[in-house]
Design a protein around this motif. Structure first.
Motif, short mmCIF file in Angstrom:
data_model
loop_
_atom_site.label_atom_id
_atom_site.label_comp_id
_atom_site.label_asym_id
_atom_site.label_seq_id
_atom_site.Cartn_x
_atom_site.Cartn_y
_atom_site.Cartn_z
N VAL A 181 0.84 -1.20 0.00
CA VAL A 181 0.00 0.00 0.00
C VAL A 181 0.87 1.25 0.00
O VAL A 181 0.56 2.24 -0.66
CB VAL A 181 -0.97 -0.01 1.20
N ILE A 182 1.99 1.20 0.71
CA ILE A 182 2.89 2.36 0.77
C ILE A 182 3.70 2.49 -0.51
O ILE A 182 3.81 3.57 -1.09
CB ILE A 182 3.82 2.24 2.00
N LEU A 183 4.31 1.39 -0.95
CA LEU A 183 5.15 1.37 -2.15
C LEU A 183 4.91 0.03 -2.87
O LEU A 183 5.57 -0.97 -2.55
CB LEU A 183 6.62 1.54 -1.77
N PRO A 184 3.96 -0.01 -3.81
CA PRO A 184 3.55 -1.27 -4.43
C PRO A 184 4.67 -2.13 -5.01
O PRO A 184 4.69 -3.34 -4.77
CB PRO A 184 2.56 -0.83 -5.51
N PRO A 185 5.64 -1.57 -5.75
CA PRO A 185 6.68 -2.45 -6.29
C PRO A 185 7.51 -3.16 -5.22
O PRO A 185 7.99 -4.26 -5.44
CB PRO A 185 7.55 -1.51 -7.13
N LEU A 186 7.67 -2.54 -4.06
CA LEU A 186 8.44 -3.18 -2.99
C LEU A 186 7.73 -4.43 -2.48
O LEU A 186 8.36 -5.47 -2.27
CB LEU A 186 8.67 -2.20 -1.84
N GLY A 187 6.43 -4.35 -2.30
CA GLY A 187 5.67 -5.53 -1.86
C GLY A 187 5.74 -6.66 -2.86
O GLY A 187 5.90 -7.83 -2.50
N VAL A 188 5.65 -6.32 -4.15
CA VAL A 188 5.74 -7.35 -5.20
C VAL A 188 7.15 -7.92 -5.26
O VAL A 188 7.33 -9.13 -5.40
CB VAL A 188 5.31 -6.78 -6.57
N PHE A 189 8.15 -7.07 -5.13
CA PHE A 189 9.53 -7.55 -5.15
C PHE A 189 9.79 -8.54 -4.03
O PHE A 189 10.44 -9.57 -4.23
CB PHE A 189 10.51 -6.39 -5.06
#
Length: 63
Positions: free
Chosen positions: A21-29
């Protein structure tokens, strides 16, 4: 026998969703690494922040 989720995996998924929610690419990574879903999420986040969040939560919840 189906895989069961442990308490640790649920907390890990919750942390990844909060990061998504804060930084979407980080969660996916953190979930899939530098795969195709990561790059799709980068594009979606650049096109609009909300589509990036939706995609990130979907990727994390579906694994």
């Amino acid at each position: 026998m189906p895989l069961t989720r442990t308490k640790d995996s649920l907390l890990g998924d919750l942390l990844k969703i909060i990061l998504a929610v804060i930084l979407p690419p980080l969660g996916v990574f953190l979930e899939v690494g530098f795969g195709k879903h990561f790059w799709i999420n980068i594009i979606l986040t650049l096109l609009g922040f909300i589509p990036g969040i939706i995609h990130a939560v979907y990727v994390i919840a579906s694994r």
